[in-house]
Design a protein around this motif. Structure first.
Motif, short mmCIF file in Angstrom:
data_model
loop_
_atom_site.label_atom_id
_atom_site.label_comp_id
_atom_site.label_asym_id
_atom_site.label_seq_id
_atom_site.Cartn_x
_atom_site.Cartn_y
_atom_site.Cartn_z
N MET A 44 10.52 8.27 5.00
CA MET A 44 9.30 7.69 5.58
C MET A 44 9.28 7.96 7.08
O MET A 44 10.17 7.51 7.81
CB MET A 44 9.25 6.18 5.32
CG MET A 44 9.37 5.83 3.85
SD MET A 44 9.16 4.06 3.54
CE MET A 44 10.62 3.41 4.35
N ASN A 45 8.30 8.72 7.50
CA ASN A 45 8.15 9.07 8.91
C ASN A 45 6.86 8.48 9.46
O ASN A 45 5.95 8.11 8.71
CB ASN A 45 8.13 10.59 9.08
CG ASN A 45 9.42 11.24 8.63
OD1 ASN A 45 10.50 10.65 8.73
ND2 ASN A 45 9.32 12.47 8.13
N ARG A 46 6.78 8.40 10.77
CA ARG A 46 5.58 7.88 11.46
C ARG A 46 5.14 6.56 10.82
O ARG A 46 3.97 6.39 10.46
CB ARG A 46 4.47 8.92 11.44
CG ARG A 46 4.78 10.13 12.30
CD ARG A 46 3.62 11.09 12.35
NE ARG A 46 3.55 11.91 11.16
CZ ARG A 46 2.44 12.19 10.49
NH1 ARG A 46 1.28 11.68 10.88
NH2 ARG A 46 2.46 12.97 9.43
N LEU A 47 6.08 5.67 10.71
CA LEU A 47 5.79 4.40 10.05
C LEU A 47 4.79 3.57 10.85
O LEU A 47 4.76 3.62 12.09
CB LEU A 47 7.08 3.61 9.85
CG LEU A 47 7.93 4.12 8.67
CD1 LEU A 47 9.37 3.68 8.81
CD2 LEU A 47 7.34 3.62 7.36
N LYS A 48 4.01 2.80 10.11
CA LYS A 48 2.98 1.95 10.69
C LYS A 48 3.24 0.50 10.28
O LYS A 48 3.86 0.25 9.24
CB LYS A 48 1.60 2.37 10.17
CG LYS A 48 1.25 3.83 10.40
CD LYS A 48 -0.08 4.16 9.75
CE LYS A 48 -0.44 5.62 9.94
NZ LYS A 48 -1.74 5.96 9.30
N PRO A 49 2.74 -0.44 11.05
CA PRO A 49 2.93 -1.85 10.64
C PRO A 49 2.41 -2.14 9.24
O PRO A 49 2.99 -2.97 8.52
CB PRO A 49 2.13 -2.60 11.72
CG PRO A 49 2.21 -1.73 12.93
CD PRO A 49 2.16 -0.33 12.39
N GLU A 50 1.36 -1.45 8.83
CA GLU A 50 0.81 -1.68 7.49
C GLU A 50 1.70 -1.13 6.38
O GLU A 50 1.42 -1.35 5.19
CB GLU A 50 -0.60 -1.10 7.37
CG GLU A 50 -0.73 0.33 7.81
CD GLU A 50 -1.24 0.45 9.25
OE1 GLU A 50 -0.74 -0.31 10.12
OE2 GLU A 50 -2.11 1.32 9.49
N ASP A 51 2.77 -0.43 6.73
CA ASP A 51 3.75 0.00 5.73
C ASP A 51 4.75 -1.10 5.41
O ASP A 51 5.58 -0.94 4.50
CB ASP A 51 4.51 1.23 6.22
CG ASP A 51 3.63 2.45 6.36
OD1 ASP A 51 3.80 3.20 7.36
OD2 ASP A 51 2.78 2.69 5.48
N THR A 52 4.69 -2.19 6.13
CA THR A 52 5.60 -3.31 5.89
C THR A 52 5.41 -3.86 4.48
O THR A 52 4.30 -4.21 4.08
CB THR A 52 5.36 -4.42 6.92
OG1 THR A 52 5.70 -3.94 8.22
CG2 THR A 52 6.19 -5.66 6.60
N ALA A 53 6.50 -3.91 3.73
CA ALA A 53 6.44 -4.35 2.34
C ALA A 53 7.85 -4.34 1.75
O ALA A 53 8.78 -3.80 2.36
CB ALA A 53 5.54 -3.44 1.52
N VAL A 54 7.96 -4.89 0.56
CA VAL A 54 9.16 -4.67 -0.24
C VAL A 54 8.91 -3.40 -1.06
O VAL A 54 7.87 -3.28 -1.73
CB VAL A 54 9.45 -5.86 -1.17
CG1 VAL A 54 10.66 -5.55 -2.06
CG2 VAL A 54 9.68 -7.13 -0.36
#
Length: 131
Positions: free
Chosen positions: A83-93
């Motif tokens: 996972m690259n260029r992660l965004k806050p909306e990628d926050t999850a289990v």
């Protein structure tokens, strides 16, 4: 049957990278199609990406296309999610999942993206992206 154990989650700043791993038990890992799903608080579990048993076909949700990469190493019984260029909306289990394709059957991308088609699930690993 196959048992799945995810690892590699953690806290990262926006724009950063993480690599998740999913280790599978059993001698028949190479025959399973594998997928990653994620679930944010208060939301449904959603498809992220999937890979065929051979690794020859991959599928991605539009929200991660170009940023995430799925791969597998059948010799190590492991599937990865870079996972690259992660965004806050990628926050999850993030959950690893598997299903056993029938021999000689071609499955559509929509099939791979359907949560209910997967028979085996890991316990999940938390990914938190701070802004």
């Amino acid at each position: 049957q196959v048992q799945l154990v995810e690892s590699g989650g953690g806290l990262v700043q926006a724009g950063g990278s993480l690599r998740l791993s999913c280790a599978a038990s059993g001698r028949t890992f190479s025959t399973y199609a594998m997928g990653w799903f994620r679930q944010a608080p208060g939301k449904e579990r959603e498809f992220v990406t999937a890979i065929s048993w051979s690794g020859g076909s991959t599928y991605y949700a539009d929200s991660v296309k170009g940023r995430f990469t799925i791969s597998r190493d059948n010799a190590k019984n492991t599937v990865y999610l870079q996972m690259n260029r992660l965004k806050p909306e990628d926050t999850a289990v993030y959950y690893c999942a598997a299903f056993l394709p029938r021999r000689g059957t071609a499955y559509s991308g929509d099939y791979y993206k359907t949560r209910d088609k997967y028979d085996y699930w890991g316990q999940g690993t938390q990914v938190t992206v701070s802004s």
